[in-house]
Design a protein around this motif. Structure first.
Motif, PDB file in Angstrom:
ATOM      1  N   UNK A  77       0.669  -0.715   0.248  1.00 16.81           N
ATOM      2  CA  UNK A  77      -0.133  -0.236   0.052  1.00 16.81           C
ATOM      3  C   UNK A  77       1.231   1.268   0.032  1.00 16.81           C
TER       4      UNK A  77
ATOM      5  N   UNK B 134      -0.030   5.857  -0.308  1.00 17.24           N
ATOM      6  CA  UNK B 134       0.037   6.778  -1.009  1.00 17.24           C
ATOM      7  C   UNK B 134       0.776   7.582  -0.574  1.00 17.24           C
ATOM      8  N   UNK B 135       0.265   9.478  -0.795  1.00 14.21           N
ATOM      9  CA  UNK B 135       0.499  10.544  -0.110  1.00 14.21           C
ATOM     10  C   UNK B 135       1.570  10.558   1.148  1.00 14.21           C
ATOM     11  N   UNK B 136       0.828   9.692   2.118  1.00 13.09           N
ATOM     12  CA  UNK B 136       2.087  10.194   3.298  1.00 13.09           C
ATOM     13  C   UNK B 136       3.849   9.049   2.823  1.00 13.09           C
TER      14      UNK B 136
ATOM     15  N   UNK C 282       0.147   5.725  -9.208  1.00 15.32           N
ATOM     16  CA  UNK C 282      -1.264   6.502  -9.455  1.00 15.32           C
ATOM     17  C   UNK C 282      -1.142   7.860  -8.208  1.00 15.32           C
ATOM     18  N   UNK C 283       0.245   7.601  -7.254  1.00 16.55           N
ATOM     19  CA  UNK C 283      -0.252   8.377  -6.193  1.00 16.55           C
ATOM     20  C   UNK C 283       1.067   9.508  -6.744  1.00 16.55           C
TER      21      UNK C 283
ATOM     22  N   UNK D 248      -0.855  11.729  -9.656  1.00 12.37           N
ATOM     23  CA  UNK D 248      -1.626  12.958  -8.486  1.00 12.37           C
ATOM     24  C   UNK D 248      -0.764  13.879  -8.085  1.00 12.37           C
ATOM     25  N   UNK D 249       0.107  13.556  -7.094  1.00 16.11           N
ATOM     26  CA  UNK D 249       0.805  14.141  -6.035  1.00 16.11           C
ATOM     27  C   UNK D 249       2.836  14.362  -6.646  1.00 16.11           C
TER      28      UNK D 249
END
Lengths: 269, 397
Positions: free
Chosen positions: B81, B83-85, B115-116, B119-120
């Motif tokens: 996993x 994400x932006x963190x 993906x992230x 986006x980021x």
């Protein structure tokens, strides 16, 4: 049972749910499921119990009867610890944005980050700026909510709701009181979050444009029957539904159908 | 566990190195290995989310700063996993490397980060925040002075608009909302009666008891009655009543009008053609100016009753001698002076309460501030005007 049998294990499962305030039964015996990663829409006219349903889904009210399972936790009967876990998995954008008025936008967004992570302050600041950038509010971290327009408040509320990248994001009438361009931008943002973060989205709305733009599946509630009168893809509901209320809703016609109260444009001038 | 999956390109390296450091906490583990020539490989496994980012930043950054490698490869082939963190962790590592002039590479065969990171943008973390307005102390002083001047101007202009509204109400008595006045009279007066009576009774009791300790020595028990009556009617009665009303009703006026202001109800009244001051402030002021003198009379009566109970039970006075002594000392001037003061206090309390309400701006905290400031300002102004009354009286008499 509702839902596609091929779909993975639902992330939200509502079974035989009844809600009532005092003697008033708002919703009676409703059941539905939401799959992970879906953009799910709860729609219906004013006073049909949409917001009541949402309040129960996010655990603010406990159901009178029936069960609500969110990500494996039965929030209608679980203990405090399980409920805290549930709260960490959801983000909510309230209709009025519900930003804390005494705090700046940055502090509002930092609130959950500081509470649930032990990141150093400069990393928290970075995260706050990133979240504000995601909702296109760069440089607004030191503003107070009262200094912002409605659309900006909505976006800031969204940034706070996604601060911890929840599994499920609940939105209560995200386009209420916004112009069509701003509400389209919010929809775009929600879709981004859905695709890139793989967040399940549950939206309560009656904004038709928004329903068609981002909705993948919808249920429609009705005041008379106090239950679900239609379920399916928004386009299917519009074209194929036999229920008169559904047809009226999608064609924006009043229930009473007065004989052209407002003169049509060709009578003008 | 990190030991179970050694780096896949192990055979390509000349010297398979053992892990320099490997740690696991919660849902994440990492392993730092030497890749020759001062290069490092950092493998992060399982989850990179908000729960694990703090651990990763706190344990990896000092390690890398210490070793300052020329090249660092981040291996994410066992990530489940991201994400932006996670992006934040990568950004922090990158920053440390930049400081040490090292190069950075991400090895992500599962494309978990795509993906992230599409986006980021990692550069988004580097945005500088806007500076707070008025960060400099000179600006603070200036802003404070301007705010103060503005507050005084609002106060003065509010005196004016209240005066005009009263004139308007006097000429067009129909525009006055008598129903509202009655409701406010009940809230400010009738509902405050129990607490005002109780406080005055106890005050009279305490005063009689304390003064009797002194007066007893001279056999002047009967003057306890005069002392209590005079003090309660001319000073303590009006002041105590005013303070209780300021706490109960002044704060309520500020909170109610403040909330109406914030929810644009005041603006709605204006657009419907009502003068908000006439609609909201005038009924409250009239109601207060009627009921506060009445409460003051009650306060005096209950104060004397409190003194009476001490006089009869402890000082061997008869009820009739106590009461006649009390009545002897009270002149009509004394009573009307007390009522005049209480009318002025009532005007101050309701005026300040409404003013603070109309000044409220912002959110929920503004309502709280309005209520607090209404009580504080009115108590201050009550004591101040009481001193003026005392000076005035010394010239009159």
């Amino acid at each position: 049972m509702v839902g596609n049998p091929m779909a993975p294990e639902p992330i939200i499962r509502v079974t035989n749910f009844t809600a009532r305030y005092g003697e008033n039964i708002i919703l009676k015996d409703i059941s539905f499921e939401v799959s992970p990663g879906e953009v799910f829409i709860i729609l219906g006219g004013s006073g049909c119990g949409k917001s009541t349903l949402l309040r129960h889904l996010i655990g603010l009210n406990r159901p009178f009867a029936g069960t609500i399972r969110v990500d494996g936790i039965d929030i209608s009967s679980c203990g405090d610890n399980a409920f805290q876990d549930f709260l960490k998995n959801i983000g909510v954008l309230f209709q009025s944005s519900a930003l804390i008025g005494a705090m700046t936008l940055g502090e509002n967004i930092a609130l959950p980050i500081l509470e649930y992570t032990s990141l150093p302050q400069n990393a928290v600041d970075k995260m706050v700026r990133l979240k504000l950038h995601m909702v296109d509010l760069d440089g607004y971290e030191n503003r107070l909510p009262s200094e912002l327009s409605g659309g900006m408040k909505k976006r800031a509320g969204l940034a706070r709701a996604i601060a911890l990248n929840p599994k499920i994001l609940f939105l209560d009438e995200p386009s209420a009181g916004l112009d069509p361009i701003t509400s389209a931008e919010i929809d775009e943002l929600v879709l981004h979050i859905n695709r890139n973060m793989n967040t399940t989205i549950v939206i309560v709305t009656h904004d038709l444009d928004s329903i068609f733009r981002i909705g993948q599946r919808a249920i429609m509630l009705d005041k008379e029957t106090r239950g679900i009168i239609a379920e399916g893809r928004p386009t299917d509901l519009k074209t194929n539904s036999s229920h008169p209320m559904v047809r009226k809703f999608f064609n924006s016609r009043p229930t009473a159908e007065p004989e052209s109260f407002i003169p049509s444009s060709d009578h003008d001038i | 566990m990190s030991e179970n999956h050694a780096p896949p390109d192990l055979t390509l390296k000349p010297l398979p190195n053992a892990a320099l450091k490997s740690e696991k906490q919660g849902d994440v583990s990492f392993e730092i290995t030497e890749a020759g020539n001062g290069d490092l490989r950092v493998a992060i496994n399982d989850r990179m989310d908000h729960k694990t980012s703090a651990f990763l930043i706190k344990s990896l950054c000092p390690e890398i700063r210490r070793r300052s490698p020329k090249n660092l490869t981040l291996v994410l082939d066992h990530l489940t996993y991201f994400d932006d963190y996670g992006a934040l962790v990568i950004n922090e590592l990158q920053q440390v490397l930049n400081q040490n002039k090292g190069a950075f590479k991400i090895d992500d065969p599962l494309r978990m980060t795509d993906n992230i990171l599409s986006f980021v943008d990692l550069k988004d973390f580097e945005r500088t925040g806007s500076s707070k307005p008025g960060d400099h102390w000179v600006e603070h002083i200036g802003q404070g002075a301007l705010d103060y001047l503005k507050a005084i101007r609002t106060m003065v202009s509010f005196v004016g608009s209240v005066f005009l509204s009263f004139m308007h109400a006097a000429i067009h008595s129909k525009s006055l909302r008598f129903g509202d006045i009655l409701v406010e009279m009940e809230k400010t007066g009738v509902n405050a009666l129990p607490i005002v009576s109780l406080i005055s009774f106890l005050l009279g009791l305490v005063m009689a008891f304390m003064s009797s300790l002194q007066l007893k020595q001279f056999g002047a028990n009967i003057y306890v009655a005069s002392l209590v009556a005079l003090a309660m009617v001319s000073e303590l009665g009006p002041i105590m009543t005013a303070i209780v009303v300021a706490g109960r009703s002044g704060s309520a006026f500020a909170a109610e009008i403040g909330t109406m202001k914030i929810y644009e109800e005041v603006d709605a009244l204006s657009t419907m053609g009502f003068d908000p001051v006439l609609f909201l402030a005038v009924p409250r002021m009239i109601a207060s100016m009627v009921v506060v003198p009445l409460l003051t009379i009650f306060s005096g009566v209950f104060g004397i009753l409190g003194g009476l109970s001490v006089g009869v039970s402890m000082l061997d006075l008869t009820a009739s001698s106590y009461l006649s002594q009390s009545l002897d000392i009270l002149s009509l001037f004394e009573i009307s002076w007390s009522l005049t003061k209480s009318i002025v206090f009532a005007a101050i309390i309701s005026w300040v309460g409404c003013l603070r309400g109309f000044q409220a701006k912002g959110g929920a905290d503004a309502v709280g501030n309005a209520a607090t400031s209404a009580v504080v300002t009115s108590i201050f102004l009550i004591i101040l005007s009481d001193s003026f009354f005392a000076i005035l009286r010394s010239y009159l008499w």
